[in-house]
Design a protein around this motif. Structure first.
Motif: not given
Length: 180
Positions: A3-7, A33-35, A60-62, A64-72
């Motif tokens: 499963i892919g996730y793009a942002r 999504e665009k958010v 999968i993501v391209t 890491l920052d596409r998935l999350a921007r914070s460690v938490g």
């Protein structure tokens, strides 16, 4: 299933490059999504991707920052995926793979670096704002509600709904200004 996730962060940006990379990596279904990625709240497609994923799947993501921007946020996402038996891989950081202990370590280190970079960027931005304020070039957003005008209209006999309509604000704003 893969499963892919793009942002991307804004509507003017394109998801095409991420979609191509995810398809090339074998993603059978892609959520995009665009958010802003600053927080995981209001990221409907991420929530759908995570609920869609089943045991044995890999998200999968391209980058890491596409998935999350914070460690938490990253740790919360990975924990949910792990509890569901779903793996996670990052295409541009091949060492990031939750199926291995080394991959989990790499994920934690990269997340910490990404969070640090976001904090540094925010600090620089605030430093620039303070400098501009000191120079008189930045005053922030002007106040949109004039409490004295609201009280004046109320004293003149206008009701809250009429005041709200006349000033182009919500009734709750009128009540807050009157209570202050």
């Amino acid at each position: 299933m893969i499963i892919g996730y793009a942002r991307v962060s804004s509507t003017s940006q394109s998801l095409d490059i991420q979609h191509e990379a995810l398809a090339a990596a074998g993603a059978e279904k892609v959520f995009s999504e665009k958010v802003s990625g600053r927080s995981t709240t209001d990221r409907e497609q991420l929530a759908l991707a995570m609920s869609f994923a089943r045991e044995g799947d890999t998200l999968i993501v391209t980058r890491l920052d596409r998935l999350a921007r914070s460690v938490g946020d990253l740790h919360r996402i990975i924990e949910v995926l792990t509890q569901k038996g779903v793996g996670f891989k990052c295409l541009n950081q091949p060492g990031v793979d939750t199926d291995t202990s080394t991959g989990r370590l790499m994920l934690a280190m990269l997340a910490a670096v990404a969070s640090f970079e976001a904090d540094i960027r925010h600090e620089r931005q605030m430093e620039g704002v303070r400098k501009a304020q000191a120079a008189g070039k930045y005053r922030g957003r002007p106040a949109s509600i004039d409490p004295s005008k609201i009280k004046e209209l109320k004293a003149g006999g206008m009701g809250a709904a009429a005041i709200a309509k006349a000033m182009g604000i919500g009734r709750a704003s009128v009540y807050r200004a009157l209570a202050a």
